[in-house]
Design an enzyme around this catalytic site. Structure first.
Site, PDB file in Angstrom:
ATOM      1  CG  HIS A 190      -4.879  11.037   2.041  1.00 46.79           C
ATOM      2  ND1 HIS A 190      -5.791  10.845   1.039  1.00 46.79           N
ATOM      3  CD2 HIS A 190      -3.676  10.729   1.506  1.00 46.79           C
ATOM      4  CE1 HIS A 190      -5.165  10.429  -0.055  1.00 46.79           C
ATOM      5  NE2 HIS A 190      -3.880  10.352   0.205  1.00 46.79           N
ATOM      6  CE  LYS A 241      -5.981   4.129   3.453  1.00 47.18           C
ATOM      7  NZ  LYS A 241      -5.167   2.993   2.999  1.00 47.18           N
TER       8      LYS A 241
HETATM    9  C1  BG6 Z   1      -0.961   8.674  -1.362  1.00 46.11           C
HETATM   10  C2  BG6 Z   1       0.303   9.486  -1.229  1.00 46.11           C
HETATM   11  O1  BG6 Z   1      -2.056   9.503  -1.586  1.00 46.11           O
HETATM   12  O2  BG6 Z   1      -1.159   7.917  -0.186  1.00 46.11           O
HETATM   13  C3  BG6 Z   1       1.492   8.596  -0.951  1.00 46.11           C
HETATM   14  O3  BG6 Z   1       0.521  10.206  -2.429  1.00 46.11           O
HETATM   15  C4  BG6 Z   1       1.225   7.709   0.231  1.00 46.11           C
HETATM   16  O4  BG6 Z   1       2.666   9.359  -0.742  1.00 46.11           O
HETATM   17  C5  BG6 Z   1      -0.105   7.002   0.077  1.00 46.11           C
HETATM   18  O5  BG6 Z   1       2.271   6.762   0.317  1.00 46.11           O
HETATM   19  C6  BG6 Z   1      -0.462   6.248   1.337  1.00 46.11           C
HETATM   20  O6  BG6 Z   1      -1.587   5.476   1.089  1.00 46.11           O
HETATM   21  P1  BG6 Z   1      -1.857   4.154   1.928  1.00 46.11           P
HETATM   22  O7  BG6 Z   1      -3.203   3.707   1.484  1.00 46.11           O
HETATM   23  O8  BG6 Z   1      -0.747   3.202   1.574  1.00 46.11           O
HETATM   24  O9  BG6 Z   1      -1.817   4.581   3.352  1.00 46.11           O
END
Ligand code: BG6
Length: 557
Positions: free
Chosen positions: A300, A242
């Site tokens: 994450h 990101k």
């Molecule tokens: C994913 C998760 O890794 O990331 C999901 O498995 C989550 O549950 C998603 O919704 C969120 O990603 P972003 O980029 O939409 O914040």
């Protein structure tokens, strides 16, 4: 083409597509009308053509993220000709049906009326589909035959295997690729002068989660290690791609003013939040097994934490950055098993209102057990035993069906040592400075500072110095999946998680997972869908004398 970027409410549009460019890439004259700039890659990226083999093409990830990202790459002129999409899956579908499936994913993502048909045509020109069970050697033999054909037809022996399947399938696919001889590079130009076919490259891209805990992560790594060299393995953490996350390193290390205060002397605490308004959508079975700690925090948020807390790397190559991240992960104090509730909180949402509509409780969601104890919210406190961060708590939290979709990192600084202006401060007294890095939406950052209100009296008011990609640079950030796909095709590993980091993250959360597994009912709080999470999480942070931010639209700017 017009792309509606729901995240920022803006629209990024592209002009008429060009013809194929001289270097053979799919090019779009592509100027972001709203942004006034060309492709975000600025013509700088030149990945090799390859056969891009996707496992799990009918799944949610492929539909929502991967295929739209490939389309974006087509629009941005960075997908070289000779790149062919190859689906591998259990369902009986034809090459044409596979192409239609991809087209539907693109239409669903952007809206059929705004999708650029000619880019789609070029992207989906002659896609291939191989039917096979994940554990069926025969299927992999058929795949090998297709890849060999494509090697000579433009892919130049380059093969990228993308595992977008449920994690339970990773090991079997990796083993089968090895057994079928597909872990070795392909080859092309068998008749060229030197007499030997020229080798291409072979890479495997693995989606999270890497295992369910330390032991399973270790076992998975052992299987991968047997088949692939670590330099062929790209473990995706799309959060690292990101824009604001990458900007965090620039902010810290390309400016002179932040690094001197980036330590225990000036920082009071750090908050890392990833709140979503979405529920589990169609992923009930996966999510039931995962829960918020495994799904979001371990991959994450711990990665974001390591970027905030790491020391400056000696260089910005992949290993320079990854080594520093690893060091800080190792310095995280083991969470004591005896008082888990002081370190971690789990909760599940009950019915409420999110995104302006009534939504059911988690237990009422599609394919979720009516008596499920899976957490949809998790908060974790980490402390780092090193010189820089001793005594500074890092609070990580994530939740589904929260009040707002927001991902941010907030660095809360200490108050000034002498409160000269105590009486002049507005409402709640002098506000400490907070640096907020907005990962999404409205990507950018802001620093709140106390300032004097105009007038004779000395009255203070906190104001924000703000930078927003949308308004300051007139640029809209682009999809993280676009970045990771290009990086993997170019062989740049900086944004990918190394095996040892993934295992270290499991080491950190291990005591919490064990404690929760022992007492699933006792440890689970509830929160209303559309709220900011459970009271137990407020209590967790309050024990350190702190409170969570409540970002509402506008106040984070
Ligand atoms: C994913 C998760 O890794 O990331 C999901 O498995 C989550 O549950 C998603 O919704 C969120 O990603 P972003 O980029 O939409 O914040």
């Amino acid at each position: 083409m017009t792309v509606d970027d729901g995240a920022v409410g803006g629209r990024l549009s592209y002009d008429e597509p060009d013809d194929l460019s001289e270097d053979g890439g799919i090019h779009v004259a592509g100027r972001g009308k709203a942004a006034g700039s060309a492709s975000p890659f600025g013509g700088e990226r030149h990945p090799d053509p390859c056969s891009l083999v996707m496992f799990g093409v009918t799944g949610d990830l492929a539909h929502r993220k991967l295929i739209p990202a490939l389309y974006d790459l087509g629009c941005h002129g960075v997908l070289p000709l000779g790149t062919t999409l190859v689906g591998y899956g259990r369902q009986e579908i034809s090459d044409e049906d596979f192409g239609d499936l991809m087209r539907t994913a693109i239409d669903d993502h952007y809206g059929a009326e705004v999708v650029d048909g000619s880019t789609c045509e070029r992207l989906l020109q002659a896609p291939r589909y191989v039917q096979g069970q994940f554990d069926d050697p025969e299927g992999y033999r058929r795949l090998a035959a297709v890849l060999e054909e494509l090697d000579g037809a433009g892919a130049r022996g380059n093969r990228m295997f993308y595992l977008a399947t449920p994690p339970s399938q990773f090991e079997v696919i990796v083993r089968q690729l090895g057994d079928a001889g597909l872990a070795r590079p392909g080859a092309f130009d068998r008749d060229h002068a030197a007499g030997e076919p020229r080798p291409g490259w072979t890479r495997v891209v693995i989606e999270k989660p890497f295992g369910r805990d330390l032991q399973t992560a270790h076992e998975l790594d052992a299987v991968i290690d047997k088949v692939f060299d670590e330099r062929q393995v790209y473990r995706i953490d799309h959060y690292l791609a990101k824009e604001t996350v990458q900007n965090l390193l620039v902010l810290r290390f390309a400016n002179g003013i932040f690094e001197p205060v980036w330590n225990r002397r000036y920082v009071d605490f750090v908050e890392i939040t990833a709140a979503e308004t979405l529920g589990v959508e169609h992923r009930g079975p996966y999510y039931e097994e995962a829960g918020a700690l495994r799904d979001m925090i371990t991959p994450h948020l711990i990665q974001l934490f390591s970027l905030v807390a790491m020391e400056p790397p000696a260089s910005f190559d992949a290993d320079g950055v990854r080594d520093e991240k690893m060091k800080v992960l190792r310095a995280v104090r083991p969470i004591p098993t005896r008082s888990i509730e002081d370190w971690a909180v789990r909760a599940q949402y009950v019915q409420g209102r999110a995104d302006g509509k009534d939504v059911p409780a988690y237990r009422g969601e599609e394919r979720v057990a009516p008596d499920s104890y899976t957490e949809t919210y998790a908060a974790l406190k980490l402390v780092v035993d090193n010189w820089r961060w001793q005594g500074v708590p890092f609070y990580l939290r994530t939740g589904k069906r929260m009040a707002r979709r927001v991902t941010e990192i907030a660095i809360h600084f200490k108050r000034p040592p002498v409160a000269l202006f105590r009486d002049a401060a507005a409402g709640g007294g002098l506000q400490p400075n907070v640096l907020v890095l907005r990962v999404q939406p409205d990507e950018g950052f802001s620093l709140t500072i106390e300032s004097k209100r105009p007038g004779h009296a000395v009255a203070l008011q906190p104001v924000a110095m703000d930078f927003s990609y949308g308004t300051t640079l007139n640029e809209l950030p682009f999809s993280a999946y676009e970045t990771v796909l290009v990086d993997a095709m170019e062989g740049d590993m900086t944004l990918f998680t190394r095996g040892d980091q993934a295992e270290e993250a499991w080491r950190i959360v291990g005591p919490v997972l064990d404690a929760w597994a022992k007492r699933p009912e006792r440890d689970l709080s509830i929160y209303e869908a559309g709220s900011w999470g459970p009271e137990s999480a407020d209590a967790l942070i309050a024990r350190g004398g702190h409170s969570w931010r409540r970002p509402t639209k506008g106040d984070e700017r």
